[in-house]
Design an enzyme around this catalytic site. Sequence first.
Site, PDB file in Angstrom:
ATOM      1  N   ASP A  13       0.502  -0.830  13.372  1.00  0.00           N
ATOM      2  CA  ASP A  13       0.935  -2.085  12.737  1.00  0.00           C
ATOM      3  C   ASP A  13       1.234  -3.186  13.762  1.00  0.00           C
ATOM      4  OD1 ASP A  13       0.654  -0.922  10.274  1.00  0.00           O
ATOM      5  OD2 ASP A  13       2.776  -0.501   9.999  1.00  0.00           O
TER       6      ASP A  13
ATOM      7  N   SER B  71      -2.975   9.174   8.821  1.00  0.00           N
ATOM      8  CA  SER B  71      -2.364   8.237   7.875  1.00  0.00           C
ATOM      9  C   SER B  71      -1.106   8.828   7.267  1.00  0.00           C
ATOM     10  CB  SER B  71      -3.352   7.893   6.756  1.00  0.00           C
ATOM     11  OG  SER B  71      -2.652   7.383   5.643  1.00  0.00           O
TER      12      SER B  71
ATOM     13  N   ARG C  40      -7.845  -6.745   9.902  1.00  0.00           N
ATOM     14  CA  ARG C  40      -7.093  -7.302  11.039  1.00  0.00           C
ATOM     15  C   ARG C  40      -7.937  -7.445  12.308  1.00  0.00           C
ATOM     16  NH1 ARG C  40      -1.238  -4.371   9.864  1.00  0.00           N
ATOM     17  NH2 ARG C  40      -0.619  -5.847   8.258  1.00  0.00           N
TER      18      ARG C  40
ATOM     19  N   GLY D 210       0.827  -1.202   0.000  1.00  0.00           N
ATOM     20  CA  GLY D 210       0.000   0.000   0.000  1.00  0.00           C
ATOM     21  C   GLY D 210       0.862   1.252   0.000  1.00  0.00           C
TER      22      GLY D 210
END
Length: 449
Positions: free
Chosen positions: A327, A174, A358, A94
């Site tokens: 993450d 982000s 996730r 990504g």
Amino acid sequence: MKRFRIQSKGPLRGEARIPGDKSIGHRAIIFASLAEGESRVTGLSGGLDNIATADAFRSMGVEIAFLGDAARISGVGLRGLSAPKKVIDCGNSGTTMRLLAGVLGAQRFGSRLIGDESLTKRPMDRIIQPLNARGTRIEGSSGAKKGVLYPPLYIHGIKERALRGIDYTLPVASAQIKSALLLSGLYADEPTRLTEPSKSRDHTERMMNALGIALTEDGLTVTLDPSRANLRWRGFDLHVPGDPSSAAFAIVAAAMIPGSEIHLPNICLNETRTGFLDAMAKMGAAFEIEEDKEENASGEKVGHIVVKHQETRGTELRGELIVRSIDEIPILCALAALSEGVTTIREAEELRVKESDRIKVMVDMLRAFGVECEEHPDGMTIVGGAKLRGATLNSHHDHRIAMTGAILGMAAEGETIVNDTDCVGTSFPSFVELFRGLGAEIVEEKVRT
Ligand code: S3P
């Protein structure tokens, strides 16, 4: 296709040499490709995600030679890229797709970006919309959800020499959106002013400042003013420090397996990345951090971590701690399963649009190991302290899911199998070798499909 076979064994001990940081690796390759002259980047992870970024620039006329963990990159300058001869394959990455869109949207030539099965399911309107608002002409593709744009991306060349300025508040914290807009800002004739709801990783800002492309920062707002920034930078030498997100697998494994003690040199200690260590401290884990005196050439703090097993307890994770450990949430879920008491994870809906969903995948995985948990739209509740039983799992093409499954397997009774583990090579190609070196019982097998 590959798979892992894992059995629990004794403690983990020794030194863990963690491969280079994936995020910094991408940025080093991008800024070296756009530099004037030769750069030498060492400490690269060898992961497929960074290689996808390097291959993309190669296809646009940048010479890149790899030797072990080093790359010699002959930069062509900000305006020196040439039209790629074929479609650019971003693989599972990504970061490659979103950051490249920032650079490619500003070129006179067109390009097309594709990705693998997992990347093709990830939202791209989050970069397309603000980039197009400043003058790029990027089209996405339709997919699972109405109104959301996915890969492939069709990037049309632009006729204007410069993009417009933008003053934009990011809808989510982000680094990929922020970096795509900062990179496109190098090709604008007016300022790029970005405000985040919470501070995401700032490697792009640090690298830009280290290269003399001066940014100004004010709280959660960063500004790139092209009239004041140096837009011609020379080739540079940079050593990529160890990836804290990869280190987290070894750190959590040692924290949860009785008798373990490992040390990890040369880890990137950027505070936007070390939320998982703060979460572990809240859970009562035992570790020490020693910062190196000198900063890395990319403007990053680096240091040494020592971690020992100690009983841990459940906690609540939400807010900025989620952003700073985004993450590492899957591996923190593993620690929560082995901790006494309940762990609640909230405000983590971004996890649903990572390499896999996730939240759902971790809830399913924990249940397969015999852990009681509940799924929420923005997180989960995990009841810790149960005895884990070995499980058979699927990676969902997600490296961090595959590695989390393997670590849980090291703490479970009986055998654990993780299927479809090729994806681990995107960020941590030496995963199996490293854990075997620390004393774990893990093998990688090839399976015929
Ligand atoms: C990354 C940013 C984060 C992170 C990803 C790498 C980067 O994604 O999850 O693994 O290198 O900029 P988002 O920008 O989508 O939060």
